[in-house]
Motif scaffolding. Structure first.
Motif, PDB file in Angstrom:
ATOM      1  N   LEU A  41     -24.259 -36.360 -81.654  1.00  0.00           N
ATOM      2  CA  LEU A  41     -25.094 -37.427 -81.117  1.00  0.00           C
ATOM      3  C   LEU A  41     -24.263 -38.397 -80.286  1.00  0.00           C
ATOM      4  CD1 LEU A  41     -27.748 -39.001 -80.950  1.00  0.00           C
ATOM      5  CD2 LEU A  41     -27.126 -40.118 -83.097  1.00  0.00           C
ATOM      6  N   LEU A  42     -23.096 -38.765 -80.773  1.00  0.00           N
ATOM      7  CA  LEU A  42     -22.230 -39.688 -80.033  1.00  0.00           C
ATOM      8  C   LEU A  42     -21.870 -39.120 -78.664  1.00  0.00           C
ATOM      9  CD1 LEU A  42     -19.877 -40.874 -82.920  1.00  0.00           C
ATOM     10  CD2 LEU A  42     -21.364 -42.351 -81.568  1.00  0.00           C
ATOM     11  N   LEU A  53     -23.700 -47.492 -81.489  1.00  0.00           N
ATOM     12  CA  LEU A  53     -23.911 -46.600 -82.632  1.00  0.00           C
ATOM     13  C   LEU A  53     -22.655 -46.499 -83.485  1.00  0.00           C
ATOM     14  CD1 LEU A  53     -25.782 -44.613 -84.083  1.00  0.00           C
ATOM     15  CD2 LEU A  53     -24.905 -42.810 -82.599  1.00  0.00           C
ATOM     16  N   TRP A  54     -21.499 -46.435 -82.850  1.00  0.00           N
ATOM     17  CA  TRP A  54     -20.235 -46.343 -83.574  1.00  0.00           C
ATOM     18  C   TRP A  54     -20.052 -47.556 -84.490  1.00  0.00           C
ATOM     19  CZ3 TRP A  54     -17.011 -42.921 -85.127  1.00  0.00           C
ATOM     20  CH2 TRP A  54     -15.701 -43.266 -85.495  1.00  0.00           C
ATOM     21  N   GLY A  55     -20.548 -48.686 -84.057  1.00  0.00           N
ATOM     22  CA  GLY A  55     -20.390 -49.899 -84.844  1.00  0.00           C
ATOM     23  C   GLY A  55     -21.187 -49.907 -86.133  1.00  0.00           C
ATOM     24  N   VAL A  56     -22.238 -49.093 -86.238  1.00  0.00           N
ATOM     25  CA  VAL A  56     -23.061 -49.086 -87.458  1.00  0.00           C
ATOM     26  C   VAL A  56     -22.782 -47.882 -88.354  1.00  0.00           C
ATOM     27  CG1 VAL A  56     -24.900 -50.385 -86.340  1.00  0.00           C
ATOM     28  CG2 VAL A  56     -24.980 -47.888 -86.312  1.00  0.00           C
ATOM     29  N   ILE A  57     -21.876 -47.015 -87.939  1.00  0.00           N
ATOM     30  CA  ILE A  57     -21.507 -45.872 -88.782  1.00  0.00           C
ATOM     31  C   ILE A  57     -20.669 -46.367 -89.958  1.00  0.00           C
ATOM     32  CG2 ILE A  57     -20.160 -43.733 -88.865  1.00  0.00           C
ATOM     33  CD1 ILE A  57     -20.939 -43.252 -85.974  1.00  0.00           C
ATOM     34  N   ASP A  58     -20.940 -45.859 -91.133  1.00  0.00           N
ATOM     35  CA  ASP A  58     -20.198 -46.237 -92.332  1.00  0.00           C
ATOM     36  C   ASP A  58     -18.700 -45.994 -92.110  1.00  0.00           C
ATOM     37  OD1 ASP A  58     -19.043 -46.481 -94.870  1.00  0.00           O
ATOM     38  OD2 ASP A  58     -20.822 -45.719 -95.880  1.00  0.00           O
ATOM     39  N   PRO A  59     -17.858 -47.007 -92.317  1.00  0.00           N
ATOM     40  CA  PRO A  59     -16.406 -46.829 -92.119  1.00  0.00           C
ATOM     41  C   PRO A  59     -15.828 -45.655 -92.897  1.00  0.00           C
ATOM     42  CG  PRO A  59     -16.919 -49.158 -92.372  1.00  0.00           C
ATOM     43  CD  PRO A  59     -18.190 -48.407 -92.660  1.00  0.00           C
ATOM     44  N   HIS A  68     -14.928 -34.407 -85.245  1.00  0.00           N
ATOM     45  CA  HIS A  68     -15.907 -33.549 -84.579  1.00  0.00           C
ATOM     46  C   HIS A  68     -16.175 -33.979 -83.143  1.00  0.00           C
ATOM     47  CE1 HIS A  68     -16.760 -32.656 -88.859  1.00  0.00           C
ATOM     48  NE2 HIS A  68     -17.053 -31.462 -88.402  1.00  0.00           N
ATOM     49  N   LEU A  69     -15.317 -34.830 -82.603  1.00  0.00           N
ATOM     50  CA  LEU A  69     -15.481 -35.292 -81.234  1.00  0.00           C
ATOM     51  C   LEU A  69     -14.434 -34.669 -80.327  1.00  0.00           C
ATOM     52  CD1 LEU A  69     -16.017 -39.124 -81.895  1.00  0.00           C
ATOM     53  CD2 LEU A  69     -17.773 -37.423 -81.380  1.00  0.00           C
ATOM     54  N   GLU A  75     -10.757 -40.632 -78.093  1.00  0.00           N
ATOM     55  CA  GLU A  75      -9.821 -41.653 -77.613  1.00  0.00           C
ATOM     56  C   GLU A  75     -10.559 -42.910 -77.173  1.00  0.00           C
ATOM     57  OE1 GLU A  75      -7.628 -39.750 -74.549  1.00  0.00           O
ATOM     58  OE2 GLU A  75      -6.624 -38.351 -75.908  1.00  0.00           O
ATOM     59  N   GLY A  76     -11.722 -42.752 -76.546  1.00  0.00           N
ATOM     60  CA  GLY A  76     -12.485 -43.910 -76.114  1.00  0.00           C
ATOM     61  C   GLY A  76     -12.949 -44.762 -77.278  1.00  0.00           C
ATOM     62  N   LEU A  77     -13.425 -44.118 -78.348  1.00  0.00           N
ATOM     63  CA  LEU A  77     -13.887 -44.871 -79.509  1.00  0.00           C
ATOM     64  C   LEU A  77     -12.731 -45.503 -80.271  1.00  0.00           C
ATOM     65  CD1 LEU A  77     -16.678 -42.487 -80.859  1.00  0.00           C
ATOM     66  CD2 LEU A  77     -16.978 -44.668 -79.683  1.00  0.00           C
TER      67      LEU A  77
END
Length: 449
Positions: A41-42, A53-59, A68-69, A75-77
């Motif tokens: 999805l990302l 979306l990355w900000g709300v993913i459980d740490p 899986h990216l 690298e961007g995230l």
């Protein structure tokens, strides 16, 4: 199909919630997705909503998701994370996954991750990182469960009870001597079904050969495929058991290889972010377009040699693309077959000769068939028997040439250590265009004028 539709429905609802700003709904939707699905999805989102979306993913899930990216998206995230967040994301990863995770991290971050680990896990990670990532040593995990050959199955069962749990994808235990040398495998079904008083040495599988640490990831994948394995032991120097590879790692290898082959055929980087910045994407693709332009000019130069011929027989210009196109299609079929055969290890010196004879025979049959069809159409269209003869001969010759090129180009590129999937199609297209134009126009000049 139903599972696919359900998955796509969930992704669709999540995107709608993200677009509307309903973050509570986004979080609920994320709980129903696996790390691999979240990663997919990302990668399907542009940079701005991706960061939201990355900000709300459980740490606690971020480490698995990052695995899986593609490199560029990862690298961007990670540029949006501080060092503490990166270290926290790495804490719950398996050792083999952690080795992949830290491979591209800055040295300072890697050191902090190592310092946060206990001595045993740090030694295991450093051991895996000492091998090339595309080898069995780089793929393996060190979480093996071992037993000695001189104990009974009852002792093994009590040992497993004391452990309390087994590593993921454990289908067997590995039998080693007192010095750690690999001797064989003891499957869980034998432990559960055979007489508890029997000795391990009497029931273990001695024929389960181990993988060596320097075996390539492609060979590992073939080994798993041929033997339908769930896991396989890995040995180092003098047959010492150093780890194991599980089917989930092999699936990743197969998937990455398929993606590489598909992207390289278009001259693209398999790790490229689909939403990458324009400047970077344009720079990466410019070289491939330049090579294609050079080959196009070569074909145009050949056509230019027969400018006078074309001006006197305009029908040649009308029919010319047919010869090149048919040769290109025939050659591409052979090239695809060869690239696949080389990737699967199905082609050797002797088999290549047999394959060349077979492809030339196929090209001769199809070339003759379609040459007659095109000749008949040309005769009906232009009413010129000699023109029909010219295009028939050119098509037959170009089909044979395309088959020859389709077989020999991948073999030559492999000897030069160049990926046939990356460069083969460009070279093949150039040959079929140049040969097709030259033979067709050359025969036209000789026969028609």
């Amino acid at each position: 199909m139903a599972e696919k539709n359900d998955y796509e429905d969930r992704l669709g609802r999540l995107r709608q919630a993200l677009d509307s700003g309903a973050m509570n709904a986004v979080q609920r939707s994320l709980h129903a997705l696996s790390p691999a699905e979240i990663g997919r999805l990302l990668e399907s989102l542009p940079p701005s909503p991706r960061e939201v979306l990355w900000g709300v993913i459980d740490p606690e899930d971020r480490g698995e998701v990052l695995l899986h990216l593609g490199d560029e998206v990862r690298e961007g995230l990670m540029r949006t994370m501080d060092v503490g967040q990166i270290v926290a994301a790495a804490e719950d990863l398996d050792i083999d996954d952690l080795a992949d995770f830290v491979e591209d991290l800055p040295e300072t971050v890697t050191q902090q991750i190592l310092q946060s680990m206990d001595a045993r896990d740090r030694a295991r990670l450093e051991q895996i990182m000492g091998y090339e990532p595309d080898t069995a040593g780089g793929l393996m995990n060190t979480d093996t469960v071992t037993v000695r050959p001189d104990v009974s199955l009852d002792v093994v069962v009590r040992y497993l009870h004391l452990r309390g749990e087994l590593p993921d994808s454990t289908d067997c235990l590995y039998v080693v001597d007192r010095y750690g040398h690999y001797l064989g495998a003891l499957s869980l079904d034998r432990i559960l079904t055979l007489d508890a008083g029997r000795q391990v040495r009497d029931v273990m599988e001695r024929e389960r050969d181990p993988l060596t640490v320097d075996m390539s990831d492609r060979e590992v994948a073939k080994h798993f495929e041929n033997l339908d394995l769930v896991s396989a032991p890995v040995v180092g120097d003098k047959g010492m058991l150093v780890g194991r590879i599980t089917i989930d790692d092999v699936v990743d290898v197969i998937r990455d290889e398929a993606e590489q082959r598909m992207m390289r055929m278009a001259g693209l980087d398999e790790e490229e972010d689909i939403y990458a910045p324009v400047r970077g994407a344009a720079r990466r693709r410019a070289l491939w377009l330049g090579i294609n332009l050079a080959t196009a000019f070569m074909a145009s130069w050949v056509v230019g040699l027969f400018e006078a011929t074309i001006s006197q027989a305009v029908a040649l210009a009308v029919l010319m693309p047919i010869v090149a196109s048919m040769g290109g299609i025939g050659g591409s079929q052979t090239l695809t077959l060869m690239v696949r055969g080389l990737a699967l290890g199905q082609i050797s010196g002797g088999s290549a000769k047999a394959l060349l004879r077979k492809e030339l025979s196929v090209a001769a049959i199809n070339g003759l068939l379609w040459a007659l069809v095109v000749a008949a159409i040309t005769l009906f269209w232009f009413g010129n028997p000699l023109l029909s003869l010219v295009i028939a001969l050119a098509m037959l010759f170009n089909q044979l040439c395309a088959a020859l090129a389709g077989v020999t180009i991948p073999l030559l590129l492999k000897k030069l250590s160049i990926d046939p999937a990356l460069a083969g199609s460009v070279i093949l297209t150039t040959i079929t265009d140049v040969v097709g134009f030259f033979v067709f126009l050359g025969l036209g000049a000789l026969i028609l004028l």
